[in-house]
Design a protein around this motif. Structure first.
Motif, PDB file in Angstrom:
ATOM      1  N   SER A   1      17.278  15.464  -0.493  1.00 34.13           N
ATOM      2  CA  SER A   1      18.090  16.361   0.228  1.00 34.13           C
ATOM      3  C   SER A   1      18.050  15.918   1.659  1.00 34.13           C
ATOM      4  O   SER A   1      17.083  15.516   2.231  1.00 34.13           O
ATOM      5  CB  SER A   1      17.715  17.815   0.132  1.00 34.13           C
ATOM      6  OG  SER A   1      16.434  18.199   0.791  1.00 34.13           O
ATOM      7  N   ASP A   2      19.189  16.107   2.494  1.00 35.71           N
ATOM      8  CA  ASP A   2      19.282  15.797   3.893  1.00 35.71           C
ATOM      9  C   ASP A   2      19.490  16.812   4.887  1.00 35.71           C
ATOM     10  O   ASP A   2      19.093  16.770   5.924  1.00 35.71           O
ATOM     11  CB  ASP A   2      20.652  14.802   3.868  1.00 35.71           C
ATOM     12  CG  ASP A   2      20.671  13.743   3.186  1.00 35.71           C
ATOM     13  OD1 ASP A   2      19.778  12.994   3.260  1.00 35.71           O
ATOM     14  OD2 ASP A   2      21.702  13.440   2.110  1.00 35.71           O
ATOM     15  N   GLU A   3      19.843  18.006   4.244  1.00 32.71           N
ATOM     16  CA  GLU A   3      19.720  19.371   4.954  1.00 32.71           C
ATOM     17  C   GLU A   3      19.210  20.586   4.312  1.00 32.71           C
ATOM     18  O   GLU A   3      19.410  20.394   2.815  1.00 32.71           O
ATOM     19  CB  GLU A   3      21.087  19.583   5.777  1.00 32.71           C
ATOM     20  CG  GLU A   3      21.569  18.628   6.965  1.00 32.71           C
ATOM     21  CD  GLU A   3      22.836  18.936   7.656  1.00 32.71           C
ATOM     22  OE1 GLU A   3      23.339  19.818   7.054  1.00 32.71           O
ATOM     23  OE2 GLU A   3      23.124  18.680   8.747  1.00 32.71           O
TER      24      GLU A   3
ATOM     25  N   LYS B   1      30.301  17.259  -0.874  1.00 34.93           N
ATOM     26  CA  LYS B   1      28.652  16.828  -0.913  1.00 34.93           C
ATOM     27  C   LYS B   1      28.023  17.699  -2.316  1.00 34.93           C
ATOM     28  O   LYS B   1      28.608  18.534  -3.022  1.00 34.93           O
ATOM     29  CB  LYS B   1      28.113  17.430   0.265  1.00 34.93           C
ATOM     30  CG  LYS B   1      28.678  17.092   1.529  1.00 34.93           C
ATOM     31  CD  LYS B   1      28.733  15.888   1.896  1.00 34.93           C
ATOM     32  CE  LYS B   1      29.567  15.501   3.036  1.00 34.93           C
ATOM     33  NZ  LYS B   1      29.764  14.175   3.558  1.00 34.93           N
TER      34      LYS B   1
ATOM     35  N   SER C   1      19.824  12.251   9.127  1.00 32.43           N
ATOM     36  CA  SER C   1      20.760  10.889   8.377  1.00 32.43           C
ATOM     37  C   SER C   1      22.072  11.392   8.143  1.00 32.43           C
ATOM     38  O   SER C   1      22.406  12.861   8.074  1.00 32.43           O
ATOM     39  CB  SER C   1      19.896  10.731   7.152  1.00 32.43           C
ATOM     40  OG  SER C   1      19.535  11.921   6.316  1.00 32.43           O
ATOM     41  N   ASP C   2      22.776  10.836   7.502  1.00 34.07           N
ATOM     42  CA  ASP C   2      24.151  11.146   6.997  1.00 34.07           C
ATOM     43  C   ASP C   2      23.950  12.208   5.737  1.00 34.07           C
ATOM     44  O   ASP C   2      23.093  12.116   4.973  1.00 34.07           O
ATOM     45  CB  ASP C   2      25.002   9.826   6.424  1.00 34.07           C
ATOM     46  CG  ASP C   2      25.151   9.051   7.478  1.00 34.07           C
ATOM     47  OD1 ASP C   2      25.292   9.496   8.885  1.00 34.07           O
ATOM     48  OD2 ASP C   2      25.389   7.924   7.322  1.00 34.07           O
ATOM     49  N   VAL C   3      24.753  13.242   5.952  1.00 36.64           N
ATOM     50  CA  VAL C   3      24.381  14.350   4.692  1.00 36.64           C
ATOM     51  C   VAL C   3      25.423  14.103   3.517  1.00 36.64           C
ATOM     52  O   VAL C   3      26.597  13.834   3.636  1.00 36.64           O
ATOM     53  CB  VAL C   3      24.930  15.684   5.534  1.00 36.64           C
ATOM     54  CG1 VAL C   3      24.809  16.787   4.378  1.00 36.64           C
ATOM     55  CG2 VAL C   3      24.180  15.975   6.851  1.00 36.64           C
ATOM     56  N   GLU C   4      24.632  13.916   2.682  1.00 35.98           N
ATOM     57  CA  GLU C   4      25.206  13.515   0.969  1.00 35.98           C
ATOM     58  C   GLU C   4      24.484  14.749   0.073  1.00 35.98           C
ATOM     59  O   GLU C   4      25.341  14.998  -0.696  1.00 35.98           O
ATOM     60  CB  GLU C   4      24.718  12.314   0.700  1.00 35.98           C
ATOM     61  CG  GLU C   4      25.395  11.250   1.364  1.00 35.98           C
ATOM     62  CD  GLU C   4      26.844  11.023   1.420  1.00 35.98           C
ATOM     63  OE1 GLU C   4      27.449  11.700   0.484  1.00 35.98           O
ATOM     64  OE2 GLU C   4      27.655  10.960   2.276  1.00 35.98           O
TER      65      GLU C   4
ATOM     66  N   GLU D   1      13.760  12.313   0.675  1.00 36.62           N
ATOM     67  CA  GLU D   1      15.255  12.027   0.796  1.00 36.62           C
ATOM     68  C   GLU D   1      16.072  12.533  -0.628  1.00 36.62           C
ATOM     69  O   GLU D   1      17.276  11.962  -0.600  1.00 36.62           O
ATOM     70  CB  GLU D   1      15.392  10.698   1.192  1.00 36.62           C
ATOM     71  CG  GLU D   1      14.642  10.247   2.423  1.00 36.62           C
ATOM     72  CD  GLU D   1      14.948   8.726   2.741  1.00 36.62           C
ATOM     73  OE1 GLU D   1      16.035   8.345   2.376  1.00 36.62           O
ATOM     74  OE2 GLU D   1      14.270   8.352   3.756  1.00 36.62           O
TER      75      GLU D   1
ATOM     76  N   PHE E   1      12.628  16.954   0.766  1.00 37.14           N
ATOM     77  CA  PHE E   1      13.438  16.693   1.788  1.00 37.14           C
ATOM     78  C   PHE E   1      12.663  15.253   2.294  1.00 37.14           C
ATOM     79  O   PHE E   1      13.278  14.440   2.595  1.00 37.14           O
ATOM     80  CB  PHE E   1      13.377  17.786   2.902  1.00 37.14           C
ATOM     81  CG  PHE E   1      13.872  17.385   4.272  1.00 37.14           C
ATOM     82  CD1 PHE E   1      15.239  17.522   4.552  1.00 37.14           C
ATOM     83  CD2 PHE E   1      13.044  16.601   5.303  1.00 37.14           C
ATOM     84  CE1 PHE E   1      15.821  17.055   5.674  1.00 37.14           C
ATOM     85  CE2 PHE E   1      13.730  16.405   6.534  1.00 37.14           C
ATOM     86  CZ  PHE E   1      15.193  16.485   6.502  1.00 37.14           C
TER      87      PHE E   1
ATOM     88  N   ARG F   1      13.742  13.987  10.442  1.00 36.39           N
ATOM     89  CA  ARG F   1      14.549  13.222  10.205  1.00 36.39           C
ATOM     90  C   ARG F   1      16.073  13.557  10.260  1.00 36.39           C
ATOM     91  O   ARG F   1      16.314  14.475   9.589  1.00 36.39           O
ATOM     92  CB  ARG F   1      14.134  12.386   8.859  1.00 36.39           C
ATOM     93  CG  ARG F   1      15.461  11.609   8.134  1.00 36.39           C
ATOM     94  CD  ARG F   1      14.822  11.376   6.671  1.00 36.39           C
ATOM     95  NE  ARG F   1      14.664  12.342   5.783  1.00 36.39           N
ATOM     96  CZ  ARG F   1      15.786  12.711   5.114  1.00 36.39           C
ATOM     97  NH1 ARG F   1      17.101  12.137   5.268  1.00 36.39           N
ATOM     98  NH2 ARG F   1      15.766  13.841   4.365  1.00 36.39           N
TER      99      ARG F   1
END
Length: 290
Positions: free
Chosen positions: A166-168, A111, A72-75, A164, A161, A70
């Motif tokens: 965490s994004d990375e 972030k 997605s935008d990293v926040e 969601e 992860f 997945r």
């Protein structure tokens, strides 16, 4: 203030005892390095082959439903930082911690960064700065890497992860290059990006029949691959730690030898001066009695 002969002798004895300790620590580190270095080097071909296989599967399947792929935008970012539990290994820990702080400041300053810390040095370092890690582990790298700890850590990271939170996810560790060089490395493990690591011409040619199907095999392999990335990083870090400690203890042993040499020269000069002084006093006394 000049040291007396007794003080110099006491200092030489103290340094000799320290030298024996550093020499013994160097030999212990060298013995442990041999085993961990072999394990780290033998693991690399296995990891490369698995990367090639997964790259082939990713290219030949739709994999739309797999959450480990997945993007997605990293926040929110998870960082796994690996250091040692013990010191006396030069700049080994300092380099990793400094690079971690620079990485956060330059790439994720606005972030939310969650830390998973492995090793007492990293835990104490961030605790002193008032930073609370999400997960912390100490005393789990003792002479070998226990895969049960890798499972435990990565199960939590993968679950976060997938949920969601965490994004990375990145791993920061010292990669073992050789006995004298350990290179700080930052590796992205989630989302899985195999295509960047394995050039198309090296990706595995279809040679297997996958049962029950490619999607199922890929879904089974991806979590194992992510865990394997942490396992390999911990192996490399452990080998690098022993190499750094062996080098540091060798330098300390050599420095002790230099100090003993200098103090021995100083002791001989002081003794010679004392003998000369006694001879002058005896000669003067004899002359006075004539």
């Amino acid at each position: 203030m000049a040291l007396s002969m007794r003080d110099i002798k006491r200092k030489i004895g103290s340094i000799q005892k320290t030298q024996q300790i550093t020499k013994a620590m160097k030999m212990v580190a060298a013995a442990k390095l041999r085993k961990t270095q072999e394990a780290a080097l033998e693991f690399r071909p296995y990891r490369n082959k698995l990367e090639q296989m997964i790259a082939s599967l990713v290219d030949s399947t739709s994999h739309q439903e797999n959450k480990l792929l997945r993007f997605s935008d990293v926040e929110n970012v998870d960082l796994i930082v690996i250091t040692s539990d013990r010191g006396l290994c030069g700049a080994f820990n300092h380099n990793v911690l400094k690079e971690t702080e620079n990485f956060i400041k330059t790439k994720f300053s606005n972030k939310k960064v969650n830390l998973t810390l492995i090793g007492r040095f990293a835990i104490n370092y961030f605790k002193f700065r008032g930073i609370q890690p999400r997960y912390a582990y100490s005393d789990i790298l003792k002479d070998r890497v226990d895969y049960s700890y890798v499972n435990e850590i990565m199960d939590k990271i993968i679950a976060d992860f997938k949920d969601e939170k965490s994004d990375e996810v990145y791993i920061v560790y010292n990669r073992f290059v050789n006995v004298l060089v350990q290179k700080v490395t930052i590796k992205k493990v989630l989302p899985v990006m195999i295509g960047d690591k394995v050039p198309a011409q090296q990706q595995m040619v279809e040679k297997f029949t996958y049962e029950p199907d490619k999607e199922t095999v890929l879904n089974e392999l991806l979590p194992k691959y992510v865990k394997m990335e942490l396992y390999g990083s911990m192996l490399e870090s452990l080998a690098g730690e022993y190499a750094a400690r062996m080098t540091a203890m060798d330098a300390a042993t050599n420095n002790a030898a230099e100090m003993i040499k200098g103090l021995t020269l100083q002791f001989n000069k002081a003794r010679q001066a004392s003998i000369t002084k006694e001879l002058i006093e005896i000669t003067t006394s004899i002359e006075a009695m004539k």
